[in-house]
Design a protein around this motif. Structure first.
Motif, PDB file in Angstrom:
ATOM      1  N   TRP A   1       0.826  -1.207   0.000  1.00 26.10           N
ATOM      2  CA  TRP A   1       0.000   0.000   0.000  1.00 26.10           C
ATOM      3  C   TRP A   1       0.863   1.261   0.000  1.00 26.10           C
ATOM      4  N   ARG A   2       2.031   1.190   0.668  1.00 26.60           N
ATOM      5  CA  ARG A   2       2.915   2.361   0.695  1.00 26.60           C
ATOM      6  C   ARG A   2       3.473   2.658  -0.701  1.00 26.60           C
ATOM      7  N   ASP A   3       3.769   1.592  -1.456  1.00 26.10           N
ATOM      8  CA  ASP A   3       4.250   1.775  -2.823  1.00 26.10           C
ATOM      9  C   ASP A   3       3.159   2.397  -3.697  1.00 26.10           C
ATOM     10  N   ALA A   4       1.930   1.887  -3.557  1.00 23.31           N
ATOM     11  CA  ALA A   4       0.809   2.397  -4.352  1.00 23.31           C
ATOM     12  C   ALA A   4       0.557   3.870  -4.043  1.00 23.31           C
ATOM     13  N   LEU A   5       0.589   4.235  -2.763  1.00 21.92           N
ATOM     14  CA  LEU A   5       0.377   5.629  -2.383  1.00 21.92           C
ATOM     15  C   LEU A   5       1.487   6.519  -2.923  1.00 21.92           C
ATOM     16  N   ALA A   6       2.717   6.033  -2.868  1.00 16.32           N
ATOM     17  CA  ALA A   6       3.852   6.816  -3.373  1.00 16.32           C
ATOM     18  C   ALA A   6       3.716   7.071  -4.866  1.00 16.32           C
ATOM     19  N   VAL A   7       3.346   6.032  -5.620  1.00 14.63           N
ATOM     20  CA  VAL A   7       3.150   6.213  -7.060  1.00 14.63           C
ATOM     21  C   VAL A   7       1.979   7.155  -7.321  1.00 14.63           C
ATOM     22  N   GLY A   8       0.934   7.046  -6.500  1.00 17.37           N
ATOM     23  CA  GLY A   8      -0.209   7.945  -6.634  1.00 17.37           C
ATOM     24  C   GLY A   8       0.165   9.398  -6.405  1.00 17.37           C
TER      25      GLY A   8
ATOM     26  N   PHE B   1      -0.690   1.188 -16.249  1.00 13.42           N
ATOM     27  CA  PHE B   1      -1.877   0.879 -17.048  1.00 13.42           C
ATOM     28  C   PHE B   1      -3.117   0.806 -16.153  1.00 13.42           C
ATOM     29  N   PHE B   2      -3.016   0.041 -15.069  1.00 13.01           N
ATOM     30  CA  PHE B   2      -4.181  -0.149 -14.207  1.00 13.01           C
ATOM     31  C   PHE B   2      -4.592   1.150 -13.509  1.00 13.01           C
ATOM     32  N   LEU B   3      -3.614   1.966 -13.119  1.00 13.82           N
ATOM     33  CA  LEU B   3      -3.928   3.257 -12.522  1.00 13.82           C
ATOM     34  C   LEU B   3      -4.672   4.164 -13.497  1.00 13.82           C
ATOM     35  N   ALA B   4      -4.384   4.001 -14.784  1.00 14.48           N
ATOM     36  CA  ALA B   4      -5.010   4.854 -15.793  1.00 14.48           C
ATOM     37  C   ALA B   4      -6.513   4.613 -15.894  1.00 14.48           C
ATOM     38  N   ILE B   5      -6.987   3.428 -15.562  1.00 16.74           N
ATOM     39  CA  ILE B   5      -8.399   3.100 -15.758  1.00 16.74           C
ATOM     40  C   ILE B   5      -9.306   4.040 -14.968  1.00 16.74           C
ATOM     41  N   PRO B   6      -9.196   4.120 -13.634  1.00 23.10           N
ATOM     42  CA  PRO B   6     -10.068   5.074 -12.930  1.00 23.10           C
ATOM     43  C   PRO B   6      -9.698   6.522 -13.204  1.00 23.10           C
ATOM     44  N   MET B   7      -8.404   6.798 -13.427  1.00 26.17           N
ATOM     45  CA  MET B   7      -7.959   8.179 -13.614  1.00 26.17           C
ATOM     46  C   MET B   7      -8.554   8.792 -14.877  1.00 26.17           C
ATOM     47  N   LEU B   8      -8.430   8.111 -15.995  1.00 22.35           N
ATOM     48  CA  LEU B   8      -8.866   8.694 -17.255  1.00 22.35           C
ATOM     49  C   LEU B   8     -10.371   8.556 -17.466  1.00 22.35           C
ATOM     50  N   PHE B   9     -10.966   7.472 -16.979  1.00 21.74           N
ATOM     51  CA  PHE B   9     -12.423   7.384 -17.024  1.00 21.74           C
ATOM     52  C   PHE B   9     -13.039   8.511 -16.191  1.00 21.74           C
ATOM     53  N   GLY B  10     -12.465   8.746 -15.016  1.00 21.20           N
ATOM     54  CA  GLY B  10     -12.974   9.814 -14.146  1.00 21.20           C
ATOM     55  C   GLY B  10     -12.824  11.182 -14.791  1.00 21.20           C
ATOM     56  N   ALA B  11     -11.659  11.436 -15.406  1.00 24.60           N
ATOM     57  CA  ALA B  11     -11.423  12.730 -16.057  1.00 24.60           C
ATOM     58  C   ALA B  11     -12.392  12.951 -17.206  1.00 24.60           C
ATOM     59  N   ALA B  12     -12.637  11.898 -17.993  1.00 26.76           N
ATOM     60  CA  ALA B  12     -13.552  12.026 -19.123  1.00 26.76           C
ATOM     61  C   ALA B  12     -14.979  12.286 -18.645  1.00 26.76           C
TER      62      ALA B  12
ATOM     63  N   ALA C   1       5.265   9.801 -15.620  1.00 27.39           N
ATOM     64  CA  ALA C   1       5.447  10.021 -14.182  1.00 27.39           C
ATOM     65  C   ALA C   1       5.272   8.732 -13.396  1.00 27.39           C
ATOM     66  N   THR C   2       4.222   7.966 -13.721  1.00 26.95           N
ATOM     67  CA  THR C   2       3.946   6.764 -12.934  1.00 26.95           C
ATOM     68  C   THR C   2       4.942   5.636 -13.228  1.00 26.95           C
ATOM     69  N   ILE C   3       5.300   5.451 -14.499  1.00 29.14           N
ATOM     70  CA  ILE C   3       6.245   4.376 -14.839  1.00 29.14           C
ATOM     71  C   ILE C   3       7.629   4.667 -14.264  1.00 29.14           C
ATOM     72  N   ILE C   4       8.152   5.842 -14.553  1.00 29.00           N
ATOM     73  CA  ILE C   4       9.502   6.174 -14.102  1.00 29.00           C
ATOM     74  C   ILE C   4       9.536   6.349 -12.597  1.00 29.00           C
ATOM     75  N   GLY C   5       8.475   6.934 -12.026  1.00 28.49           N
ATOM     76  CA  GLY C   5       8.395   7.053 -10.569  1.00 28.49           C
ATOM     77  C   GLY C   5       8.387   5.696  -9.894  1.00 28.49           C
ATOM     78  N   ALA C   6       7.613   4.764 -10.443  1.00 32.15           N
ATOM     79  CA  ALA C   6       7.566   3.414  -9.875  1.00 32.15           C
ATOM     80  C   ALA C   6       8.916   2.716  -9.990  1.00 32.15           C
ATOM     81  N   MET C   7       9.586   2.879 -11.126  1.00 33.13           N
ATOM     82  CA  MET C   7      10.913   2.279 -11.275  1.00 33.13           C
ATOM     83  C   MET C   7      11.891   2.849 -10.247  1.00 33.13           C
ATOM     84  N   ALA C   8      11.804   4.147  -9.986  1.00 34.90           N
ATOM     85  CA  ALA C   8      12.680   4.764  -8.976  1.00 34.90           C
ATOM     86  C   ALA C   8      12.398   4.214  -7.586  1.00 34.90           C
ATOM     87  N   LEU C   9      11.154   3.743  -7.368  1.00 35.92           N
ATOM     88  CA  LEU C   9      10.759   3.191  -6.067  1.00 35.92           C
ATOM     89  C   LEU C   9      11.076   1.704  -5.935  1.00 35.92           C
ATOM     90  N   GLY C  10      11.608   1.083  -7.013  1.00 38.36           N
ATOM     91  CA  GLY C  10      11.999  -0.317  -6.920  1.00 38.36           C
ATOM     92  C   GLY C  10      11.148  -1.274  -7.715  1.00 38.36           C
TER      93      GLY C  10
END
Length: 276
Positions: free
Chosen positions: A149-156, A192-203, A172-181
């Motif tokens: 959960w800490r990794d997910a929050l950090a990427v968020g 990819f999975f983070l994009a589903i609620p993010m972009l559906f919500g924005a639209a 941001a999410t790909i490179i940020g996640a790689m920097a986090l390990g």
């Protein structure tokens, strides 16, 4: 409906689908493409957000079995609960920041210098993270199911940077996640999975906010852009997952730097208006 306008919608759909999940900022490419095609106005800005839905539907269709299994297992299976919780946790910070600050961001930060700087700075960070991967090749997280959960929050939280124009949500999410390990593949899939609620919500938010601008006559234009966006995103995602198995993001980093320089040249020559 004018056939030329439908062809322009198709071109915009191709650009959206090919750039949404690559770490190069779809927004910057859509601005350049719409300028070249002579597409302007508030309705076009809504169109650009809506065709993101087509790109997201490509992710949904490619990962349909995984998503359906997660829904089935959610009431009783810890893996499904952890995965769903991590996606929602990663989604929340940027969603909240977007609702609170998007108008301020568009009014203050969307200028050629900020957009170009974001492209170039993102490319430099990408080069640094990839160089770090070479020096320290071991990763903590090699699969999206092992994300804590800490990794997910950090990427968020890192995803919030994508509200700055030119940063790129996927970058941001790909490179940020790689920097986090995260491994390169795990970082890409989690993005990819983070994009589903993010972009559906924005639209959905943008459609509701600007619903008075739209009419039934706009349906063919929007439908063509959405379908073409889905098809091109489907091809791009399939290619990207094969690419990250054996390649780095270094070429994308140099592309971002070059595109940032292009923004400066086109903006200050008056060729492209980089304000939304």
């Amino acid at each position: 409906m004018d056939i030329v306008l439908l062809l322009k919608a198709a071109v915009m759909g191709v650009v959206e689908g090919l750039t949404e999940f690559l770490p190069i900022s779809s927004t910057g490419h859509l601005i350049l493409t719409s300028t070249l095609l002579g597409l302007e106005g508030e309705k076009i800005k809504v169109f650009e957000v809506v065709i993101q839905t087509g790109a997201i539907l490509a992710i949904v269709s490619l990962y349909m079995q995984r998503l359906l299994q997660t829904v089935v297992d959610l009431p009783h299976e810890a893996r499904a609960q952890r995965f769903t919780g991590n996606i929602l946790l990663g989604f929340f910070p940027a969603a909240l920041a977007g609702v609170l600050f998007i108008d301020v961001i568009k009014g203050v930060l969307f200028n050629p210098l900020v957009v170009a700087t974001s492209f170039i700075a993102g490319g430099v960070v990408m080069l640094w993270v990839e160089a770090r991967q070479v020096r320290q090749p071991a990763q903590r997280i090699d699969d999206v199911d092992t994300v804590r959960w800490r990794d997910a929050l950090a990427v968020g939280l890192i995803q919030c940077l994508a509200l700055v124009p030119g940063v790129s949500r996927s970058g941001a999410t790909i490179i940020g996640a790689m920097a986090l390990g995260f491994s390169r593949r795990a970082a890409t899939e989690f993005s990819f999975f983070l994009a589903i609620p993010m972009l559906f919500g924005a639209a959905a938010y943008d459609l509701f906010k600007h619903r008075a601008l739209l009419s039934v006559e706009d349906l063919p234009f929007f439908a063509v852009g959405l379908v073409v966006s889905w098809a091109s995103a489907w091809v791009c995602v399939k290619w990207l997952m094969r690419y990250v198995a054996s390649h780095t993001f270094v070429p994308f980093a140099w592309y971002r730097i070059g595109f940032g320089l292009l923004i400066l040249v086109t903006a200050y020559s008056g060729w492209v208006n980089w304000t939304p």
